[in-house]
Write an enzyme that holds these catalytic residues in place. Structure first.
Site, PDB file in Angstrom:
ATOM      1  N   ALA A  18     -14.339   6.189  46.069  1.00 20.30           N
ATOM      2  CA  ALA A  18     -15.732   5.987  45.659  1.00 20.30           C
ATOM      3  C   ALA A  18     -16.704   6.909  46.385  1.00 20.30           C
ATOM      4  O   ALA A  18     -17.823   7.125  45.905  1.00 20.30           O
ATOM      5  CB  ALA A  18     -16.127   4.530  45.875  1.00 20.30           C
ATOM      6  N   GLU A  43      -9.749  18.487  43.580  1.00 15.99           N
ATOM      7  CA  GLU A  43     -10.122  17.076  43.518  1.00 15.99           C
ATOM      8  C   GLU A  43      -9.218  16.370  42.503  1.00 15.99           C
ATOM      9  O   GLU A  43      -9.023  16.865  41.392  1.00 15.99           O
ATOM     10  CB  GLU A  43     -11.571  16.988  43.054  1.00 15.99           C
ATOM     11  CG  GLU A  43     -12.145  15.588  43.094  1.00 15.99           C
ATOM     12  CD  GLU A  43     -13.556  15.552  42.518  1.00 15.99           C
ATOM     13  OE1 GLU A  43     -13.968  16.525  41.840  1.00 15.99           O
ATOM     14  OE2 GLU A  43     -14.243  14.545  42.756  1.00 15.99           O
ATOM     15  N   ARG A  81      -4.029  -3.437  43.833  1.00 15.18           N
ATOM     16  CA  ARG A  81      -5.383  -3.603  43.291  1.00 15.18           C
ATOM     17  C   ARG A  81      -5.494  -2.978  41.903  1.00 15.18           C
ATOM     18  O   ARG A  81      -4.979  -1.893  41.677  1.00 15.18           O
ATOM     19  CB  ARG A  81      -6.326  -2.899  44.277  1.00 15.18           C
ATOM     20  CG  ARG A  81      -7.607  -2.375  43.695  1.00 15.18           C
ATOM     21  CD  ARG A  81      -8.206  -1.308  44.577  1.00 15.18           C
ATOM     22  NE  ARG A  81      -9.456  -0.840  44.030  1.00 15.18           N
ATOM     23  CZ  ARG A  81      -9.948   0.381  44.180  1.00 15.18           C
ATOM     24  NH1 ARG A  81      -9.307   1.276  44.906  1.00 15.18           N
ATOM     25  NH2 ARG A  81     -11.082   0.731  43.626  1.00 15.18           N
ATOM     26  N   ARG A  92     -14.937   4.983  32.838  1.00 12.50           N
ATOM     27  CA  ARG A  92     -15.165   3.726  33.565  1.00 12.50           C
ATOM     28  C   ARG A  92     -16.674   3.470  33.765  1.00 12.50           C
ATOM     29  O   ARG A  92     -17.478   3.921  32.961  1.00 12.50           O
ATOM     30  CB  ARG A  92     -14.403   3.777  34.901  1.00 12.50           C
ATOM     31  CG  ARG A  92     -12.878   3.861  34.626  1.00 12.50           C
ATOM     32  CD  ARG A  92     -12.061   3.982  35.894  1.00 12.50           C
ATOM     33  NE  ARG A  92     -12.204   2.785  36.717  1.00 12.50           N
ATOM     34  CZ  ARG A  92     -11.877   2.728  38.006  1.00 12.50           C
ATOM     35  NH1 ARG A  92     -11.387   3.818  38.601  1.00 12.50           N
ATOM     36  NH2 ARG A  92     -12.014   1.621  38.691  1.00 12.50           N
ATOM     37  N   ASP A 115     -20.605  18.607  51.768  1.00 17.53           N
ATOM     38  CA  ASP A 115     -20.915  19.685  52.705  1.00 17.53           C
ATOM     39  C   ASP A 115     -19.661  20.101  53.478  1.00 17.53           C
ATOM     40  O   ASP A 115     -19.465  21.292  53.740  1.00 17.53           O
ATOM     41  CB  ASP A 115     -22.000  19.245  53.692  1.00 17.53           C
ATOM     42  CG  ASP A 115     -23.395  19.457  53.129  1.00 17.53           C
ATOM     43  OD1 ASP A 115     -23.507  19.941  51.980  1.00 17.53           O
ATOM     44  OD2 ASP A 115     -24.374  19.149  53.826  1.00 17.53           O
ATOM     45  N   TYR A 146      -4.747   1.520  38.035  1.00 17.90           N
ATOM     46  CA  TYR A 146      -4.094   2.414  38.986  1.00 17.90           C
ATOM     47  C   TYR A 146      -2.561   2.362  38.984  1.00 17.90           C
ATOM     48  O   TYR A 146      -1.910   3.152  39.660  1.00 17.90           O
ATOM     49  CB  TYR A 146      -4.596   2.139  40.415  1.00 17.90           C
ATOM     50  CG  TYR A 146      -6.061   2.390  40.583  1.00 17.90           C
ATOM     51  CD1 TYR A 146      -6.592   3.672  40.447  1.00 17.90           C
ATOM     52  CD2 TYR A 146      -6.936   1.353  40.862  1.00 17.90           C
ATOM     53  CE1 TYR A 146      -7.948   3.911  40.597  1.00 17.90           C
ATOM     54  CE2 TYR A 146      -8.302   1.578  41.009  1.00 17.90           C
ATOM     55  CZ  TYR A 146      -8.791   2.856  40.882  1.00 17.90           C
ATOM     56  OH  TYR A 146     -10.132   3.073  41.022  1.00 17.90           O
ATOM     57  N   ASN A 152      -8.590  13.083  47.135  1.00 14.94           N
ATOM     58  CA  ASN A 152      -9.050  11.965  46.321  1.00 14.94           C
ATOM     59  C   ASN A 152      -9.920  11.119  47.230  1.00 14.94           C
ATOM     60  O   ASN A 152      -9.413  10.314  48.016  1.00 14.94           O
ATOM     61  CB  ASN A 152      -7.871  11.147  45.783  1.00 14.94           C
ATOM     62  CG  ASN A 152      -8.358   9.970  44.955  1.00 14.94           C
ATOM     63  OD1 ASN A 152      -9.536   9.637  44.968  1.00 14.94           O
ATOM     64  ND2 ASN A 152      -7.432   9.334  44.225  1.00 14.94           N
ATOM     65  N   PRO A 197     -11.203   5.821  50.855  1.00 14.41           N
ATOM     66  CA  PRO A 197     -11.251   4.370  51.015  1.00 14.41           C
ATOM     67  C   PRO A 197     -10.585   3.613  49.858  1.00 14.41           C
ATOM     68  O   PRO A 197     -10.714   4.014  48.696  1.00 14.41           O
ATOM     69  CB  PRO A 197     -12.744   4.069  51.051  1.00 14.41           C
ATOM     70  CG  PRO A 197     -13.399   5.232  50.416  1.00 14.41           C
ATOM     71  CD  PRO A 197     -12.542   6.411  50.734  1.00 14.41           C
ATOM     72  N   ASN A 198      -9.907   2.554  50.192  1.00 17.72           N
ATOM     73  CA  ASN A 198      -9.270   1.608  49.270  1.00 17.72           C
ATOM     74  C   ASN A 198      -7.990   2.155  48.623  1.00 17.72           C
ATOM     75  O   ASN A 198      -7.306   1.405  47.945  1.00 17.72           O
ATOM     76  CB  ASN A 198     -10.260   1.147  48.174  1.00 17.72           C
ATOM     77  CG  ASN A 198     -11.458   0.437  48.774  1.00 17.72           C
ATOM     78  OD1 ASN A 198     -11.285  -0.550  49.489  1.00 17.72           O
ATOM     79  ND2 ASN A 198     -12.652   0.941  48.574  1.00 17.72           N
ATOM     80  N   HIS A 225      -8.347  12.474  40.715  1.00 21.39           N
ATOM     81  CA  HIS A 225      -8.570  11.038  40.531  1.00 21.39           C
ATOM     82  C   HIS A 225      -7.440  10.476  39.705  1.00 21.39           C
ATOM     83  O   HIS A 225      -7.053  11.079  38.698  1.00 21.39           O
ATOM     84  CB  HIS A 225      -9.919  10.766  39.857  1.00 21.39           C
ATOM     85  CG  HIS A 225     -11.072  11.159  40.700  1.00 21.39           C
ATOM     86  ND1 HIS A 225     -11.508  10.406  41.752  1.00 21.39           N
ATOM     87  CD2 HIS A 225     -11.829  12.267  40.695  1.00 21.39           C
ATOM     88  CE1 HIS A 225     -12.520  11.013  42.338  1.00 21.39           C
ATOM     89  NE2 HIS A 225     -12.734  12.162  41.725  1.00 21.39           N
TER      90      HIS A 225
END
Lengths: 148, 148, 148, 148, 148, 148, 148, 148, 148, 148, 148, 148
Positions: free
Chosen positions: C76, C97, C17, C106, C86, C22, C73, C9-10, C99
């Site tokens: 949130a 993973e 943003r 943060r 899961d 970012y 990624n 999301p986002n 980020h």
């Protein structure tokens, strides 16, 4: 098949105490009802109730010799008796934990049972019906294990 | 009597994933087995599975119109979805929470289900058998409420 | 070798943003850059982005059938989605993973990712470069496993 | 470009200790592999290993004078050495934190690194490969900063 | 009267690091300023700085033999070094803890000093001035104790 | 049989510091007493004491080559040195942790030793006697392992 | 230069209460001693003491109009009065917090002062001497700011 | 001026669920009432309601293109959806958070909204009236920003 | 209709303090603006401001006799004054809590107001506008209760 | 010299239960071994085992009359029985706490013994050997106290 | 014998507020009843009530000069006023804490009184009767101390 | 009127144990004193003391049949025995909890009694006098209930 139904402290007051939570059934009534129900499943039920932590531990040790399954409602001991937990873990008979009320919907100290992690399963919130379902479950477990 | 059996995220992978915990039964097998079991109790079972939180909420809202009982295994959502909890609380159909594994014996984040306090009851650790016992329980609750 | 690059999301707002955190690269730019980079490693990259937890879970399940590695990624969701965790654990494809930002530097809620314990590895704080390093890592893992 | 690869306590036992977690590669082997890898990136690598917190701090201070990048695996100090954290924060050379194992999947005290918030980035769970990726990252950061 | 001024890790970088917090004074400058100030109070100051926890402990043990007071700024060790705390508690010389910055106004891990409970007093937030006040305090304590 | 008796920070002040807790025996006296006691058990004891965490780690690594058992009193490091814990875990020699005082009856930060989970056993509260019992224990463990 | 010395609740009982902690000096004695000391620094001291949180707040607001520095010992309010903290933060006069006793060595509720983060500095554990050092500090701050 | 009124999960059951807390007004009624109220303020209101976290995020992203203000009642997502929080933070339209009930007076999990820190303001406990006040607030904010 | 607007400690410094958070409006200006706004709603507003907890309690008790609504901004007392909370709970007049700033976006101690659970509603983050909305809300509540 | 060796709940199952943790020795075997060992130290050992908390308390009270030392393994009661702790504290006979396993290396609830702070010493992780060392320790303590 | 009965904030509303918890007795009635009761015990009672923390502190200080005992119900201040606690501890008159309701059975913030540790005793849950018992207790304490 | 005075574990050692806390009175003396005191109030007192949790529960259940009030000092069980708490809650006789010492001024584990929330009232810190006051209270409660 032989099963021990073991009740802990204050369950002897069933039907007299907090009837909005536990209902009007007395312990004697509950045991009679289970007896009757068990017969249909070809189970022989032995019912015991003790107030003392040590007595409950001794009863579990003893059942290790003769029972094929145990239904355990340890009352408030469920929330702190690590000694009882060790007893459940020490024996080789499967134990199913039952609570009459929905313990997660009551006081915070009742949300966690220290016994659950060492039980085969747990049923709560379903009143006397919970004991019957536990008998069903133990019978099914037993059938699976003993059938070829 | 009509019952919704509602499964949450990752339960579609049943039988393929973590078989030491969940066993070899696929979701299809489980649903077939429940269908068969339900017939004997004169229950008509509808089975659904969703990965999305919103879909599960919508399914619960919808069942409010046609089901007399719900068996809910919300998977990992059980441990943090307060939106799902609100949905369970909002509807008037009794919901029984089921988990295949003994969630209290696994990772700490699985010890607490935020759904339990608003469910009629909870059964966990008994594998597929747990769903069957939940059907029994809902049938008994229904019989009690509708019998004079 | 086929790899899924899955963004949560986002991340579709990348470049619009919080550019101080970012950077100015858009998601489209990032995906194009990865495409180009992957070619050199003989990797075919498929890029997806979803706002919904259920959609991300479904995408992971699906990739189980065709991908040899996943770069994830989850935005949130990384900090609370046990359902996603899961899903990562349920599939047999290695997941790395990523980020963009240094999540440990943060807000406190970003310090812990519930996905990390079930991922093959984790790279964060290195911006778009992190995705490239993840491709390198998956390629190396794959080469090790498939080489005699 | 000159880079310091700095290893902390017990990493001298690499290959002899917990081989299921850290693998069979010795520290000498790892350093040789990095040397070889660095050459291709036109990097000159200096490798150091210390058991003492003070020695690691002094090494970081010293590198401030000659290195353009640092790869740091501070071992268990990562989880409580705020003195080391201050040293990382005090110098102007970018530091990338590396862990061989997935620290989030091990004992709780390893889940948090107090160094991460002041490092440029963090890579963990990818074994010796992680050090190579860190060299790549530092090289890329350096190229970006020094290119017009 | 002889006093040890003992500085811990990273204080050797004073004036080069985080100048918005610690100011532009170098450690050498600070020590020179203290020397000058001490003369007026008839105090002979010995200044030491170490990066290692063990070195700081040894320095405190040693000072037990020759100093009548100690000014201690243990840097980040203040927040977790119980070994240093034991050293302060073990010796019979009064120790005054000094911090240049207001540690309560910075990161949470700096809010608590494990050394404070065993020091005679604590002064922080007043920059280099804090060291001078500590000399005044030790001189006053000494005068009180040795005057009839 | 050869055994390392390794003491940590501030134990060099034994007999001078907090005599109500640790007694009047100096470290030299304690070591002499152990020497004498060890002879009777056919053990050769080597005694070392260090203030530095790194030195203690190096000593443990070194003992891995020549000792058959280690008695470790790491002083205050016991309560936070995960680096030392890793060293104990990394070596194959059995380590018995000893504390002179009853650490559970003192300040809260002393209640937990991070070393205990990786030691063979732990003895505390029994003063110098605890070291002797640890020698007995290591001798017995060694006898069991090496006897046919 | 004009300075407000502001004491909080129960400090009017100084010399009568807990003399092992606070000493035998009365508040009157303390204030006289400060008066005398201040003269040497060319400071004019105004001393006030209040039991009420509101009165202390009003006194701080008022001092904003006439004082160039404030020495504040807010007694037990230091540990919970966020209203007082806001007052300190709201005014533009530098405030130095003083405590007679070493608050870190007493009951846990005294370990943290909510005022410290918004004060210019903090001195504690040094008895009446702490007030004098605070005057020195304010004088030095003032001289720095007003000197060209 | 155009405003999005965005409602989250279970708000579609308004008027049917927990009427002692939420009242008898249906969502349709509420939206009609807001429409009418908005006209007087020269606002054009668009009302949406979603059960899914992803749908709410998409709706916020979309509104970034056409709305000058957003009234958001995210239902139970407010208490844990950091993904939604990121969406609110990512867009440049001011968002006012509304809750029908006084969330601080209900179950502990409702006391904290993770959305509040990134909203322009928050209104709760005032029922449907809260939405109207939020329209007033957005209109006033808009007027201030757009007036010369 | 008569309404008490009650402001707590440090609000008398409005416009002089932390203008980036609270704006340039003085308390006098704010009260004048509310007076004007109230007239349009046919409300008579009485404004009071106190630094003392006891004075605020007395003011609430007194208003119980003459006011039909209260707007309360208790400043920092909001975060710990259970005495004030008891006062709000004890009286029968509805109280609306207002904060100028978004307290959830500031220091952690401001995130929770102990007053909120006993107030009719809460508005924060909207500056002076929040007071006006509170007047609107009280007027609407009053109209509903007194209309037939 | 007479010593009570007191074992708590579930220790009667020694050798039957969790043999990977506790070994194959039965309680009878352990007691026989201790008897034999004690004779060499000129100690007369009395062994008791109880499941009940009250019985253990009574046994401690009784031993106060005839024993010169107590070896206590209270099993799981160690982790929560403050009543047992009070009994240990109430009697004047020195008690040494023994655990067969390394309780710090097991489940978190076993890490803390509430009995330790009131025992003379504690030995754990050394199996049956631990009981023998405890006899040695009590004998030495007794010899010290009774020798001139 | 002279006794101060000191009541804190909101107790002036007794009989008007939360009558299900506190009963219908007004403060005036309570004081009259105590007066009458005290006469029989040969006690002269002085009753005071204050809303302000500072006023309560001053009243305790003052009573130090003339009272032989104090009955204190500090209302909600009991749960956080460390300033009041210091006042109780500072004076030499015995103080008995009284609460009308059973504070342990109410909201969590009322479960702990910070005053109790420094009071001679505590009585709660017994309504107005608690004050009478406190008079009895103080009279008995006084008789014991002053009788030869 | 008939009252049960029920004492828990270790109270049989009264007068022999921790006399600085509990005084020199033996349990027998205490019971005799209460007998004498009760006569004056026309109360018939039955005194019992048990070490076992189960025995205390049984005694409470039994008293439900014949007593009109219970004075309960459950010793250390007060701090963790939820089973005892359930027993108190289950019976209809009012129970007043008594502790000889001020439990809030001792070790942290004694600060909270899990019994208090279900008792009619609580008296502690007043020694043997506390039992007498409890008799007074029960007598007054009884008189109120049975008087017309």
């Amino acid at each position: 098949m032989r099963i021990l139904v073991l009740n802990g402290p204050n369950l002897n007051l069933l039907g007299q105490r907090a009837v909005d939570i536990y209902g009007h059934l007395s312990l004697k009534d509950l045991e009679a009802r289970l007896d009757e129900y068990a017969v249909k499943l070809n189970i022989h039920v032995t019912c015991q109730q003790f107030s003392g932590e040590g007595q409950l531990i001794d009863s579990l040790h003893d059942a290790n010799g003769w029972a094929q399954g145990i239904v355990l409602n340890a009352g408030a001991y469920s929330h702190y008796s690590y000694a009882l937990r060790d007893a459940v873990e020490a024996i080789s008979v499967p134990v199913i934990e039952v609570h009459l009320s929905n313990i997660s919907a009551r006081e915070p100290f009742r949300h966690q049972s220290v016994l659950t992690p060492v039980c085969a399963g747990c049923i709560h919130g379903l009143g006397a019906l919970g004991y019957e379902l536990a008998l069903n479950a133990l019978e099914a477990l037993f059938r699976t294990q003993t059938s070829p």
